[in-house]
Design a protein around this motif. Sequence first.
Motif, PDB file in Angstrom:
ATOM      1  N   GLY A  66       0.794  -1.252   0.017  1.00  8.72           N
ATOM      2  CA  GLY A  66      -0.011   0.094   0.144  1.00  8.72           C
ATOM      3  C   GLY A  66       0.798   1.351  -0.086  1.00  8.72           C
ATOM      4  O   GLY A  66       0.328   2.339   0.376  1.00  8.72           O
ATOM      5  N   THR A  67       2.130   1.159  -0.328  1.00 10.60           N
ATOM      6  CA  THR A  67       2.974   2.147  -0.102  1.00 10.60           C
ATOM      7  C   THR A  67       3.433   3.047  -1.515  1.00 10.60           C
ATOM      8  O   THR A  67       3.947   4.096  -1.233  1.00 10.60           O
ATOM      9  CB  THR A  67       4.499   1.863   0.501  1.00 10.60           C
ATOM     10  N   PHE A  68       2.963   2.295  -2.596  1.00 11.18           N
ATOM     11  CA  PHE A  68       3.299   2.968  -3.929  1.00 11.18           C
ATOM     12  C   PHE A  68       2.377   3.854  -4.484  1.00 11.18           C
ATOM     13  O   PHE A  68       1.187   3.532  -4.632  1.00 11.18           O
ATOM     14  CB  PHE A  68       3.884   1.905  -4.959  1.00 11.18           C
ATOM     15  N   ASP A  69       2.788   5.015  -5.067  1.00 12.66           N
ATOM     16  CA  ASP A  69       2.034   5.726  -5.777  1.00 12.66           C
ATOM     17  C   ASP A  69       2.144   5.629  -7.205  1.00 12.66           C
ATOM     18  O   ASP A  69       2.766   6.038  -8.168  1.00 12.66           O
ATOM     19  CB  ASP A  69       2.428   7.354  -5.585  1.00 12.66           C
ATOM     20  N   TRP A  70       0.717   4.773  -7.488  1.00  8.24           N
ATOM     21  CA  TRP A  70       0.712   4.225  -8.959  1.00  8.24           C
ATOM     22  C   TRP A  70       0.567   5.298 -10.324  1.00  8.24           C
ATOM     23  O   TRP A  70       0.593   4.923 -11.394  1.00  8.24           O
ATOM     24  CB  TRP A  70      -0.179   2.983  -9.015  1.00  8.24           C
ATOM     25  N   ILE A 102     -13.444   2.289 -14.803  1.00  5.39           N
ATOM     26  CA  ILE A 102     -12.569   2.617 -13.485  1.00  5.39           C
ATOM     27  C   ILE A 102     -11.288   2.791 -13.590  1.00  5.39           C
ATOM     28  O   ILE A 102     -10.510   2.212 -14.286  1.00  5.39           O
ATOM     29  CB  ILE A 102     -13.045   1.401 -12.632  1.00  5.39           C
ATOM     30  N   LYS A 103     -10.758   3.714 -12.832  1.00  2.00           N
ATOM     31  CA  LYS A 103      -9.281   3.805 -12.541  1.00  2.00           C
ATOM     32  C   LYS A 103      -8.983   2.888 -11.340  1.00  2.00           C
ATOM     33  O   LYS A 103      -9.462   3.557 -10.178  1.00  2.00           O
ATOM     34  CB  LYS A 103      -8.836   4.991 -12.616  1.00  2.00           C
ATOM     35  N   LEU A 104      -8.158   1.915 -11.423  1.00  2.00           N
ATOM     36  CA  LEU A 104      -8.060   1.062 -10.109  1.00  2.00           C
ATOM     37  C   LEU A 104      -7.430   1.808  -8.977  1.00  2.00           C
ATOM     38  O   LEU A 104      -7.827   1.769  -7.853  1.00  2.00           O
ATOM     39  CB  LEU A 104      -7.342  -0.358 -10.443  1.00  2.00           C
ATOM     40  N   HIS A 105      -6.261   2.666  -9.332  1.00  2.00           N
ATOM     41  CA  HIS A 105      -5.545   3.408  -8.173  1.00  2.00           C
ATOM     42  C   HIS A 105      -6.409   4.335  -7.531  1.00  2.00           C
ATOM     43  O   HIS A 105      -6.435   4.611  -6.209  1.00  2.00           O
ATOM     44  CB  HIS A 105      -4.218   4.002  -8.752  1.00  2.00           C
ATOM     45  N   GLU A 106      -7.132   5.134  -8.399  1.00  2.35           N
ATOM     46  CA  GLU A 106      -8.133   6.252  -7.944  1.00  2.35           C
ATOM     47  C   GLU A 106      -9.008   5.755  -7.050  1.00  2.35           C
ATOM     48  O   GLU A 106      -9.440   6.122  -5.906  1.00  2.35           O
ATOM     49  CB  GLU A 106      -8.502   6.995  -8.923  1.00  2.35           C
ATOM     50  N   THR A 107      -9.654   4.330  -7.512  1.00  2.45           N
ATOM     51  CA  THR A 107     -10.753   3.949  -6.797  1.00  2.45           C
ATOM     52  C   THR A 107     -10.399   3.380  -5.593  1.00  2.45           C
ATOM     53  O   THR A 107     -11.343   3.078  -4.518  1.00  2.45           O
ATOM     54  CB  THR A 107     -11.692   3.195  -7.722  1.00  2.45           C
TER      55      THR A 107
END
Length: 426
Positions: A226-230, A249-254
């Motif tokens: 849960g640490t990385f900014d994709w 859907i954008k997975l990181h945003e959601t």
Amino acid sequence: MSDRLPGFSTLAVHAGAQPDPTTGARATPIYQTTSFVFNDADHAASLFGLQAFGNIYTRIGNPTNAVLEERVAALEGGTAALAVASGHAAQVVVMQQLLQPGDEFIAARKLYGGSINQFTHSFKSFGWNVVWADPDDIASFERAITPRTKAIFIESIANPGGSITDIEAISTIARKAGVPLIVDNTLASPYLIRPIDHGADIVVHSLTKFLGGHGNSIGGIIVDAGTFDWSKAGKYPMLSEPRPEYHGIKLHETFGNFAFAIACRVLGLRDLGPALSPFNAFLILTGIETLPLRMQKHCDNAKTIAEYLAGHPAVSSVSYAGLASDKYNALARKYSPKGAGAVFTFSLKGGYDAGVSLVSNLKLFSHLANVGDTRSLVIHPASTTHSQLDDAAKVKSGAGPDVVRLSIGIEDKEDLIADLEQALTA
Ligand SMILES: *Cc1c(COP(=O)(O)O)cnc(C)c1O
């Protein structure tokens, strides 16, 4: 209930599990079913559109597997996990989320032989290019970075020689390059090392080894730190761009800090298909309950046997990070203070022939291609797991012709030493 956080051994027994709400069953049931009935049409649509979490079909998720996922995520200190059919399946699913054809990843040269094969040959056919670096020369990772680098892959305790990798130093390089650090934590298990505490962004395991621990089930798992900014640099379109198969859907945003685990499930596992059988998930969960007890015994036995071998006249050297004289001992004390694992190598003065003969004379040790079983295991890597490498690459990866690899089990150490003694003098 007190508000103290549960310790590792408590989590190993309880994390993710509760008595079955309908039957009261205390052990986690094996949900041996392919599919799950929807409440109604809206419920079905919301599950398929990722608007709600729930069970659809066991290729994508299963309640027994979910307990295993929650337990390993808790033990590793991650936000979420995804169980898959094998350690190798975990590696493919991870890389599919990170790499586009033509991209590169950097991998430590000291790896499980199967991973060297997978990265060199199978991944190449997907257009994913591995670039090797040397874990004994940290700067080699930095030198290998290019604009196409999408990840760095290392083992915490590395096959076959049981060397310890400087996770924090490599994580600093990964941070600077803006790529995630993936750590294969199979040989350590979270009992010995928790790579996320040292900067890993993704942890993978072969559950087949110490986590399952009994040599009865193949499985793998991916843990998301849960640490990385994709979304930061647009380098990871699977996570940051709209997904056509899920209504844009954008997975990181959601999904935020568990988006990587979700991507692995809803893109990787769903489409590549390496689902773990719920029966194997049950056996592996049962194994994990005793992980702390087994792992400590594995390590204590391994240290005694490494010391015995180091003093044996037929042995030219022992590579075990738990020995005070070993070049990885300082790293072992830092990263793995409870013990340096149970897989290590030693070299025989008699070379290749002595290695082959030792393996055939051992009786209590089983000669086979596995590690992390309750039983003690032996293999001669040069003629088996690493036989596909040329001689120079064998030596570089710690599998020279005179090298024998042991995986020390949880039997009585006196019996293991007696077996080694008779085989070394035979
Ligand atoms: C066994 C192993 C793997 C591969 O796992 P499988 O479950 O056999 O697919 C990967 N990495 C390491 C360190 C292993 O020991």
